[in-house]
Design an enzyme around this catalytic site. Structure first.
Site, PDB file in Angstrom:
ATOM      1  N   ARG A  71       0.894  -1.234   0.002  1.00 16.64           N
ATOM      2  CA  ARG A  71       0.054   0.006   0.075  1.00 16.64           C
ATOM      3  C   ARG A  71       0.829   1.294   0.046  1.00 16.64           C
ATOM      4  NH1 ARG A  71      -4.233  -0.752   4.800  1.00 16.64           N
ATOM      5  NH2 ARG A  71      -2.312  -1.173   5.800  1.00 16.64           N
ATOM      6  N   ASP A  73       1.362   5.408   0.272  1.00 20.43           N
ATOM      7  CA  ASP A  73       0.740   6.581   0.547  1.00 20.43           C
ATOM      8  C   ASP A  73       0.366   7.605  -0.230  1.00 20.43           C
ATOM      9  OD1 ASP A  73       1.121   5.727   3.154  1.00 20.43           O
ATOM     10  OD2 ASP A  73       3.174   6.622   3.501  1.00 20.43           O
ATOM     11  N   ARG A 226      10.855   6.593   2.433  1.00 23.11           N
ATOM     12  CA  ARG A 226      10.845   8.266   2.760  1.00 23.11           C
ATOM     13  C   ARG A 226      11.726   8.641   3.943  1.00 23.11           C
ATOM     14  NH1 ARG A 226       4.879   9.762   2.872  1.00 23.11           N
ATOM     15  NH2 ARG A 226       5.622  11.998   3.155  1.00 23.11           N
TER      16      ARG A 226
END
Length: 281
Positions: A71, A73, A226
């Site tokens: 999944r 973001d 990230r």
């Protein structure tokens, strides 16, 4: 590979219209993340799952449950996301060109159906994945990026890619990556992951120079890639020594790491499955 190659879960037999599924439709998907509130469906937001599910339900004329390889973001892109959907015996006979044309016509222009595959009943795009790969792009320097504007972080200073690459090597292998995970999502959850490769290099794409962070692993925590990118940038800009990244890893505390880099620089670029698991539809 490390001991955390796949998630060990108890799987239920997939059902289609009350009967055991005869097989699985696997979709290779790409999308530009800017206008999506992430992959996972949300009732009041535009999501990748929402758009694809509506298209699938129109083509197959029934409710569909989707499972994805990972999944993403809000704002994150993909060029090789995989989604699996259990299908019936009759649906296994659908022509590939009919499915492709239907899904392409029913999905928006920031979502692309790249390929269709068939897999055995019970195949899961998530749980059968052996490795996942991401690329984080940074346009470093004064000039505003042109071609990379929508999919790179414009960092208005210089970066030492060699120092970033040296620092990154302390993250390769199996570790507790709690320092690189969104704190709220790490509560009472395992945070060990296996990173098989992590490289930082200077590349040229469409005539523009970029600093790229390429990472491969068995699975990733929420915001892990990230946060790794933001931490390595602290080294690249000269604010931290390369050895500091190993200290961040050892701390197992999110506050020890650097900032979470902007979502638009991240692209989900690949997934590996067992040989022979996916065949052309």
């Amino acid at each position: 590979m490390g001991s955390y190659v796949r998630e060990n879960v108890e799987r239920e037999t997939p059902m289609v219209d009350g009967l055991p599924a005869a097989g699985t439709l696997a979709i290779k998907l790409g999308y530009r993340g800017e206008a999506f509130a992430g992959f996972a469906e949300q009732p009041t937001e535009r999501t990748v799952t929402g758009e694809l599910r509506r298209a699938l339900e129109t083509v197959l004329r029934r409710p569909c449950e989707l499972t994805c390889a990972g999944r993403t973001d809000a704002g994150v892109h993909a060029i090789a996301q995989y989604v699996s959907v259990p299908v019936s015996e009759a649906e296994l006979a659908f022509p590939a060109n009919r499915l492709t044309r239907g899904l392409t016509a029913l999905t928006p222009d920031d979502l692309s159906v790249i390929g269709l595959y068939r897999a055995p009943a019970g195949f899961s795009a998530r749980f059968d994945a052996e490795a996942r790969r991401y690329r984080y792009r940074i346009a470093a320097g004064g000039p505003r990026p042109v071609m990379a504007w929508d999919h790179a972080w414009w960092y208005k200073g210089s970066l030492d890619a060699e120092a970033m690459d040296a620092a990154a090597q302390s993250l390769v292998g199996e570790h507790d990556f709690k320092s690189f995970c969104k704190a709220a999502s790490a509560v009472d959850k395992p945070t060990h992951r296996y990173v098989s490769s992590l490289r930082v290099s200077e590349v040229e794409e469409a005539g523009e120079k970029l600093v790229c962070i390429d990472i491969e692993g068995n699975a990733f925590l929420h915001n892990m890639v990230r946060t790794i990118a933001g931490t390595l940038v602290e080294v690249g800009r000269g604010h931290r020594d390369p050895a500091w990244v190993a200290d961040v890893l050892e701390a197992r505390d999110r506050v020890a790491a650097g900032p979470c880099a902007p979502a638009k620089g991240l692209t989900f670029v690949g997934v590996d499955y067992p040989a022979g698991a996916l065949l052309p539809w």
